[in-house]
Write a protein that holds these residues in place. Sequence first.
Motif, mmCIF file in Angstrom:
data_model
loop_
_atom_site.group_PDB
_atom_site.id
_atom_site.type_symbol
_atom_site.label_atom_id
_atom_site.label_comp_id
_atom_site.label_asym_id
_atom_site.label_seq_id
_atom_site.Cartn_x
_atom_site.Cartn_y
_atom_site.Cartn_z
ATOM 1 N N LEU A 73 0.827 -1.208 0.000
ATOM 2 C CA LEU A 73 0.000 0.000 0.000
ATOM 3 C C LEU A 73 0.862 1.260 0.000
ATOM 4 O O LEU A 73 0.566 2.232 -0.715
ATOM 5 N N ARG A 74 1.923 1.260 0.782
ATOM 6 C CA ARG A 74 2.804 2.436 0.822
ATOM 7 C C ARG A 74 3.504 2.643 -0.516
ATOM 8 O O ARG A 74 3.599 3.773 -1.016
ATOM 9 N N GLU A 75 3.987 1.561 -1.114
ATOM 10 C CA GLU A 75 4.664 1.687 -2.403
ATOM 11 C C GLU A 75 3.700 2.127 -3.497
ATOM 12 O O GLU A 75 4.061 2.915 -4.383
ATOM 13 N N SER A 76 2.463 1.633 -3.446
ATOM 14 C CA SER A 76 1.471 2.051 -4.442
ATOM 15 C C SER A 76 1.140 3.527 -4.294
ATOM 16 O O SER A 76 1.007 4.259 -5.291
ATOM 17 N N ALA A 77 0.996 3.985 -3.049
ATOM 18 C CA ALA A 77 0.693 5.397 -2.827
ATOM 19 C C ALA A 77 1.842 6.295 -3.267
ATOM 20 O O ALA A 77 1.626 7.400 -3.791
ATOM 21 N N ALA A 78 3.086 5.817 -3.073
ATOM 22 C CA ALA A 78 4.235 6.619 -3.485
ATOM 23 C C ALA A 78 4.380 6.657 -5.002
ATOM 24 O O ALA A 78 4.724 7.693 -5.581
ATOM 25 N N PRO A 109 0.241 8.557 -6.763
ATOM 26 C CA PRO A 109 -0.421 9.397 -5.749
ATOM 27 C C PRO A 109 -1.916 9.573 -5.987
ATOM 28 O O PRO A 109 -2.675 9.790 -5.034
ATOM 29 N N VAL A 149 -3.970 7.347 -7.029
ATOM 30 C CA VAL A 149 -4.685 6.080 -6.862
ATOM 31 C C VAL A 149 -5.050 5.899 -5.393
ATOM 32 O O VAL A 149 -4.205 6.069 -4.504
ATOM 33 N N THR A 150 -6.297 5.554 -5.142
ATOM 34 C CA THR A 150 -6.767 5.289 -3.781
ATOM 35 C C THR A 150 -6.781 3.782 -3.541
ATOM 36 O O THR A 150 -7.450 3.040 -4.270
ATOM 37 N N SER A 151 -6.038 3.347 -2.553
ATOM 38 C CA SER A 151 -5.962 1.918 -2.223
ATOM 39 C C SER A 151 -6.750 1.660 -0.944
ATOM 40 O O SER A 151 -6.567 2.367 0.060
ATOM 41 N N ARG A 183 -7.810 -1.395 1.733
ATOM 42 C CA ARG A 183 -7.575 -2.768 2.197
ATOM 43 C C ARG A 183 -8.892 -3.325 2.741
ATOM 44 O O ARG A 183 -9.433 -2.813 3.725
#
Length: 201
Positions: free
Chosen positions: A45-50, A53, A55-57, A59
Amino acid sequence: MNWRSFGINFVLIFSPNTFAGAPYTDLATLTFPAGADQAREMSLLRESAAAFPAVTSIRVKDALEAASAILAELAAAVRGASSVALLASILVLGGAVAAGQQARVHDAVVLKTLGATRGRLLAAFLYEYGLIGFATALFGVAAGAAAAYGVLRKIMDLDFIFFWREALGSAAAALILTILLGLIGTFRILGRKPGPYLRDL
Protein backbone atom coordinates in the motif's frame (compact mmCIF):
# COMPACT_ATOMS: atom_id res chain seq x y z
CA MET A 1 -18.82 -7.88 -7.29
CA ASN A 2 -17.89 -11.18 -5.67
CA TRP A 3 -18.94 -10.62 -2.05
CA ARG A 4 -16.82 -13.52 -0.77
CA SER A 5 -13.53 -12.02 -1.94
CA PHE A 6 -14.60 -8.52 -3.08
CA GLY A 7 -13.15 -9.38 -6.48
CA ILE A 8 -14.54 -8.12 -9.77
CA ASN A 9 -16.57 -10.80 -11.52
CA PHE A 10 -18.50 -8.87 -14.17
CA VAL A 11 -17.49 -8.04 -17.73
CA LEU A 12 -19.20 -5.51 -20.00
CA ILE A 13 -18.28 -5.12 -23.67
CA PHE A 14 -19.11 -1.94 -25.57
CA SER A 15 -18.11 -0.37 -28.84
CA PRO A 16 -15.03 1.88 -28.45
CA ASN A 17 -17.06 4.98 -29.34
CA THR A 18 -19.87 4.32 -26.85
CA PHE A 19 -18.23 6.21 -24.00
CA ALA A 20 -15.85 8.36 -26.05
CA GLY A 21 -15.13 11.55 -24.12
CA ALA A 22 -17.06 10.42 -21.03
CA PRO A 23 -15.35 10.63 -17.64
CA TYR A 24 -14.42 7.29 -16.20
CA THR A 25 -12.68 5.67 -13.26
CA ASP A 26 -10.54 2.55 -13.36
CA LEU A 27 -11.29 -0.12 -10.76
CA ALA A 28 -9.00 -3.03 -9.98
CA THR A 29 -8.52 -5.66 -7.29
CA LEU A 30 -5.30 -7.26 -6.13
CA THR A 31 -4.93 -10.54 -4.27
CA PHE A 32 -1.77 -12.31 -3.22
CA PRO A 33 -1.79 -15.84 -4.71
CA ALA A 34 -0.76 -17.64 -1.52
CA GLY A 35 -1.85 -14.99 0.95
CA ALA A 36 0.41 -12.55 2.71
CA ASP A 37 1.06 -11.18 6.14
CA GLN A 38 -0.01 -7.71 7.20
CA ALA A 39 3.50 -6.25 6.89
CA ARG A 40 3.74 -7.23 3.24
CA GLU A 41 0.30 -5.83 2.49
CA MET A 42 1.05 -2.52 4.21
CA SER A 43 4.34 -2.29 2.33
CA LEU A 44 2.48 -2.73 -0.96
CA LEU A 45 0.00 0.00 0.00
CA ARG A 46 2.80 2.44 0.82
CA GLU A 47 4.66 1.69 -2.40
CA SER A 48 1.47 2.05 -4.44
CA ALA A 49 0.69 5.40 -2.83
CA ALA A 50 4.24 6.62 -3.48
CA ALA A 51 4.27 5.47 -7.11
CA PHE A 52 0.68 6.47 -7.93
CA PRO A 53 -0.42 9.40 -5.75
CA ALA A 54 -3.77 9.72 -7.54
CA VAL A 55 -4.68 6.08 -6.86
CA THR A 56 -6.77 5.29 -3.78
CA SER A 57 -5.96 1.92 -2.22
CA ILE A 58 -8.45 0.32 0.17
CA ARG A 59 -7.57 -2.77 2.20
CA VAL A 60 -10.72 -4.92 2.47
CA LYS A 61 -9.22 -8.02 4.05
CA ASP A 62 -10.18 -7.02 7.60
CA ALA A 63 -13.74 -6.17 6.59
CA LEU A 64 -14.04 -9.44 4.69
CA GLU A 65 -12.76 -11.47 7.64
CA ALA A 66 -15.12 -9.67 10.03
CA ALA A 67 -18.09 -10.29 7.74
CA SER A 68 -17.12 -13.95 7.34
CA ALA A 69 -16.83 -14.34 11.12
CA ILE A 70 -20.28 -12.81 11.65
CA LEU A 71 -21.82 -15.07 9.02
CA ALA A 72 -20.11 -18.12 10.55
CA GLU A 73 -21.49 -17.25 13.99
CA LEU A 74 -24.93 -16.70 12.50
CA ALA A 75 -24.78 -20.07 10.75
CA ALA A 76 -23.70 -21.74 14.00
CA ALA A 77 -26.61 -20.11 15.83
CA VAL A 78 -29.05 -21.30 13.17
CA ARG A 79 -27.66 -24.84 13.36
CA GLY A 80 -27.92 -24.77 17.15
CA ALA A 81 -31.53 -23.60 17.05
CA SER A 82 -32.32 -26.24 14.44
CA SER A 83 -30.75 -28.93 16.64
CA VAL A 84 -32.87 -27.87 19.62
CA ALA A 85 -36.00 -27.87 17.46
CA LEU A 86 -35.12 -31.31 16.09
CA LEU A 87 -34.55 -32.69 19.59
CA ALA A 88 -37.85 -31.23 20.77
CA SER A 89 -39.68 -32.75 17.80
CA ILE A 90 -38.16 -36.16 18.55
CA LEU A 91 -39.34 -35.92 22.17
CA VAL A 92 -42.82 -34.88 21.05
CA LEU A 93 -42.95 -37.73 18.56
CA GLY A 94 -41.80 -40.20 21.20
CA GLY A 95 -44.43 -38.89 23.60
CA ALA A 96 -47.14 -39.25 20.98
CA VAL A 97 -46.16 -42.86 20.35
CA ALA A 98 -45.92 -43.62 24.07
CA ALA A 99 -49.31 -42.03 24.78
CA GLY A 100 -51.12 -44.92 23.12
CA GLN A 101 -48.93 -47.62 24.63
CA GLN A 102 -51.54 -48.89 27.09
CA ALA A 103 -54.18 -49.05 24.38
CA ARG A 104 -51.81 -51.06 22.18
CA VAL A 105 -51.14 -53.48 25.04
CA HIS A 106 -54.88 -53.97 25.46
CA ASP A 107 -55.40 -54.52 21.72
CA ALA A 108 -52.46 -56.91 21.49
CA VAL A 109 -53.70 -59.01 24.43
CA VAL A 110 -57.22 -59.27 23.03
CA LEU A 111 -55.98 -60.11 19.53
CA LYS A 112 -53.53 -62.72 20.85
CA THR A 113 -56.36 -64.31 22.81
CA LEU A 114 -58.41 -64.47 19.61
CA GLY A 115 -55.56 -66.23 17.82
CA ALA A 116 -53.51 -63.46 16.25
CA THR A 117 -49.87 -64.38 15.73
CA ARG A 118 -46.89 -62.21 16.55
CA GLY A 119 -46.28 -61.67 12.86
CA ARG A 120 -49.77 -60.29 12.29
CA LEU A 121 -49.54 -58.04 15.33
CA LEU A 122 -46.14 -56.78 14.25
CA ALA A 123 -47.44 -56.06 10.74
CA ALA A 124 -50.40 -54.15 12.18
CA PHE A 125 -48.19 -52.05 14.42
CA LEU A 126 -45.75 -51.37 11.58
CA TYR A 127 -48.64 -50.21 9.43
CA GLU A 128 -49.80 -47.86 12.20
CA TYR A 129 -46.34 -46.43 12.83
CA GLY A 130 -45.77 -46.07 9.11
CA LEU A 131 -48.92 -43.98 8.76
CA ILE A 132 -47.89 -41.81 11.72
CA GLY A 133 -44.42 -41.34 10.27
CA PHE A 134 -45.76 -40.55 6.81
CA ALA A 135 -48.16 -37.95 8.18
CA THR A 136 -45.38 -36.42 10.28
CA ALA A 137 -42.99 -36.28 7.34
CA LEU A 138 -45.62 -34.83 5.01
CA PHE A 139 -46.56 -32.11 7.47
CA GLY A 140 -42.92 -31.31 8.24
CA VAL A 141 -41.93 -30.96 4.59
CA ALA A 142 -45.01 -28.89 3.73
CA ALA A 143 -44.67 -26.60 6.76
CA GLY A 144 -40.93 -26.18 6.26
CA ALA A 145 -41.30 -25.38 2.57
CA ALA A 146 -44.08 -22.88 3.26
CA ALA A 147 -42.04 -21.15 5.98
CA ALA A 148 -38.93 -21.03 3.79
CA TYR A 149 -40.93 -19.65 0.87
CA GLY A 150 -42.42 -16.92 3.04
CA VAL A 151 -39.06 -15.87 4.47
CA LEU A 152 -37.21 -15.93 1.15
CA ARG A 153 -39.86 -14.31 -1.03
CA LYS A 154 -41.59 -11.92 1.36
CA ILE A 155 -38.77 -10.88 3.68
CA MET A 156 -35.45 -11.44 1.90
CA ASP A 157 -36.80 -10.98 -1.66
CA LEU A 158 -34.85 -13.99 -2.95
CA ASP A 159 -35.76 -16.82 -5.27
CA PHE A 160 -37.17 -19.95 -3.65
CA ILE A 161 -35.67 -23.27 -4.76
CA PHE A 162 -37.15 -26.49 -3.41
CA PHE A 163 -34.49 -29.16 -2.85
CA TRP A 164 -36.32 -32.42 -3.46
CA ARG A 165 -33.43 -34.66 -2.48
CA GLU A 166 -32.96 -33.06 0.94
CA ALA A 167 -36.72 -32.95 1.53
CA LEU A 168 -37.15 -36.62 0.68
CA GLY A 169 -34.16 -37.49 2.86
CA SER A 170 -35.68 -35.64 5.82
CA ALA A 171 -39.05 -37.30 5.23
CA ALA A 172 -37.44 -40.74 5.07
CA ALA A 173 -35.52 -40.03 8.29
CA ALA A 174 -38.73 -39.00 10.06
CA LEU A 175 -40.50 -42.13 8.82
CA ILE A 176 -37.69 -44.44 9.94
CA LEU A 177 -37.42 -42.69 13.31
CA THR A 178 -41.14 -43.06 13.94
CA ILE A 179 -41.06 -46.76 13.12
CA LEU A 180 -38.01 -47.33 15.33
CA LEU A 181 -39.58 -45.50 18.28
CA GLY A 182 -42.72 -47.54 17.84
CA LEU A 183 -40.87 -50.84 17.58
CA ILE A 184 -39.05 -50.18 20.86
CA GLY A 185 -42.34 -50.56 22.71
CA THR A 186 -43.88 -53.03 20.29
CA PHE A 187 -41.53 -55.88 21.12
CA ARG A 188 -42.36 -55.44 24.80
CA ILE A 189 -46.06 -55.61 23.97
CA LEU A 190 -45.67 -58.79 21.94
CA GLY A 191 -43.95 -60.50 24.85
CA ARG A 192 -46.70 -59.81 27.40
CA LYS A 193 -48.78 -62.69 28.74
CA PRO A 194 -52.53 -62.29 28.15
CA GLY A 195 -53.58 -63.68 31.54
CA PRO A 196 -52.82 -60.73 33.86
CA TYR A 197 -54.44 -58.26 31.48
CA LEU A 198 -57.54 -60.37 30.87
CA ARG A 199 -58.24 -60.46 34.60
CA ASP A 200 -58.28 -56.65 34.67
CA LEU A 201 -60.73 -56.28 31.77
